[in-house]
Design an enzyme around this catalytic site. Structure first.
Site, PDB file in Angstrom:
ATOM      1  N   ASN A 105       0.433  -1.209   0.436  1.00 35.29           N
ATOM      2  CA  ASN A 105      -0.265  -0.420   0.183  1.00 35.29           C
ATOM      3  C   ASN A 105       0.768   1.149  -0.173  1.00 35.29           C
ATOM      4  O   ASN A 105       0.785   2.324  -0.246  1.00 35.29           O
ATOM      5  CB  ASN A 105      -1.408   0.033   1.427  1.00 35.29           C
ATOM      6  CG  ASN A 105      -1.788   1.303   1.378  1.00 35.29           C
ATOM      7  OD1 ASN A 105      -2.590   1.412   0.493  1.00 35.29           O
ATOM      8  ND2 ASN A 105      -1.515   2.156   2.364  1.00 35.29           N
ATOM      9  N   TYR A 168       3.543  10.032 -10.682  1.00 37.06           N
ATOM     10  CA  TYR A 168       2.473   8.925  -9.823  1.00 37.06           C
ATOM     11  C   TYR A 168       1.845   7.791 -10.888  1.00 37.06           C
ATOM     12  O   TYR A 168       1.571   6.980 -10.673  1.00 37.06           O
ATOM     13  CB  TYR A 168       1.237  10.037  -9.057  1.00 37.06           C
ATOM     14  CG  TYR A 168       0.477   9.283  -8.390  1.00 37.06           C
ATOM     15  CD1 TYR A 168       0.961   8.426  -7.049  1.00 37.06           C
ATOM     16  CD2 TYR A 168      -1.035   9.099  -8.592  1.00 37.06           C
ATOM     17  CE1 TYR A 168      -0.015   8.172  -6.364  1.00 37.06           C
ATOM     18  CE2 TYR A 168      -2.334   8.311  -7.350  1.00 37.06           C
ATOM     19  CZ  TYR A 168      -1.221   7.657  -6.447  1.00 37.06           C
ATOM     20  OH  TYR A 168      -2.215   6.979  -5.632  1.00 37.06           O
ATOM     21  N   LYS A 172       2.006   3.973 -10.929  1.00 36.05           N
ATOM     22  CA  LYS A 172       0.639   3.358 -11.087  1.00 36.05           C
ATOM     23  C   LYS A 172       0.501   2.781 -12.073  1.00 36.05           C
ATOM     24  O   LYS A 172      -0.247   1.425 -11.938  1.00 36.05           O
ATOM     25  CB  LYS A 172       0.091   4.409 -10.212  1.00 36.05           C
ATOM     26  CG  LYS A 172      -0.638   4.314  -8.740  1.00 36.05           C
ATOM     27  CD  LYS A 172       0.255   4.027  -7.568  1.00 36.05           C
ATOM     28  CE  LYS A 172      -0.245   4.060  -6.421  1.00 36.05           C
ATOM     29  NZ  LYS A 172       0.177   3.610  -5.279  1.00 36.05           N
TER      30      LYS A 172
END
Length: 307
Positions: A105, A168, A172
């Site tokens: 996470n 980001y 991802k």
């Protein structure tokens, strides 16, 4: 407390913040009997050391779980460092003799929007988002294979569909391919791997400016509404693997790569233009689960799909 995860041991990274996704997952599993190795580096939400390091955040989160009657130990290492992953696994083995579940996470957001990003910004994201997942997977993999059991969750983001924070979004997106690869190699060992694309208030989204959007997120998209999906995917009875799910606000949906019917072309751009309208029609799209499936869809004989 219920005991669906009695005797299971879970490693959860980026789980220090009490409103965050990682802590929601860790506490949900702990309430149901799991033992938790809880990791959090304590870095700022922009991934910059200059923001300061809260080295106590992991221990404070672990103590909250213990205060609620669960079992948890803390790790405050940086998942971008392979040594941190090994330390987490060693702690689990020493304390409980096993490791069963890995929930990646840990992450952070970027303050730089495209095109105003640089290599340093991208590398910080690669280090935590991609190498962090690689480091933990490599550390747990021999133990999961030996036991013939394992459950892995990687945390992506809806940002993968396009987002101003390009570093980001890009890293991802990379988790799609990485998670699918883990799933393929895990099949022979009863190891599943799935990708989570959560929408929730968290340490990252709390940093957004106040707005109606943020208010709605805080009210309706609590991290606790994501945890049941994660728990299902890491449960004994769930054999779903290699999939991606967007989750938030009390709902979830499966996300897939998909391909239109293949359009015949010759060596002219005109033939491409003629097929483009049909290619953009989503009516008869076919989910794509692997490189081999994509090649077969484009006409590769199935018997030759193994590269």
């Amino acid at each position: 407390m219920s005991n669906e995860f009695q005797d299971r041991v879970a490693l959860v990274t980026g789980a220090g913040d009490k409103i965050g996704l990682g802590f929601a997952h860790a506490s949900y599993l702990a309430e149901r009997g799991a033992k938790i190795v809880l990791n959090d580096f304590g870095n700022g939400t922009l991934g910059l050391v200059e923001q300061g390091i809260d080295s106590d955040i992991a221990e404070q989160a672990a103590q909250r779980i213990r205060d609620a009657g669960g079992e948890a130990i803390a790790n405050n290492g940086d998942v971008a460092d392979p040594a941190t992953a090994q330390e987490m696994v060693s702690a689990a083995i020493e304390a409980w003799g096993r490791v069963d579940i890995l929930i990646n996470n840990a992450g952070f957001a970027s303050a730089s929007f495209f095109p105003d990003i640089d290599a340093a910004d991208m590398n910080r994201h690669v280090g935590v988002t991609l190498l962090g997942c690689l480091n933990t997977a490599k550390a747990v993999w021999p133990h999961l294979v030996e036991r013939g059991y394992g459950r892995i969750i990687n945390t992506g983001s809806p940002a993968c569909f396009g987002n101003p924070t390009a570093s980001y979004a890009a890293t991802k997106s990379g988790l799609f391919g990485f998670t699918r690869t883990e799933a393929i190699f895990g099949q022979a060992h009863n190891i599943t791997a799935n990708l989570l694309l959560p929408a929730a208030i968290s340490r990252l989204t709390e940093g957004l400016p106040e707005s109606p959007f943020k208010s709605h997120l805080r009210t309706h998209f609590g991290a606790e509404k994501v945890a049941p999906v994660v728990a299902h995917l890491v449960g004994d009875q769930c054999t779903v693997t290699g999939e991606a799910f967007t989750v938030g606000g009390g709902q979830f949906a499966r996300i897939v790569y998909a391909a239109s019917p293949a359009q015949e072309i010759d060596l002219t751009m005109e033939s491409v233009a003629q097929g483009m309208a049909q290619a953009m029609d989503t009516t008869d799209w076919t989910p794509q689960g692997s490189t081999a499936e994509s090649l077969v869809h484009l006409g590769m004989p199935p018997e030759l799909e193994q590269m």
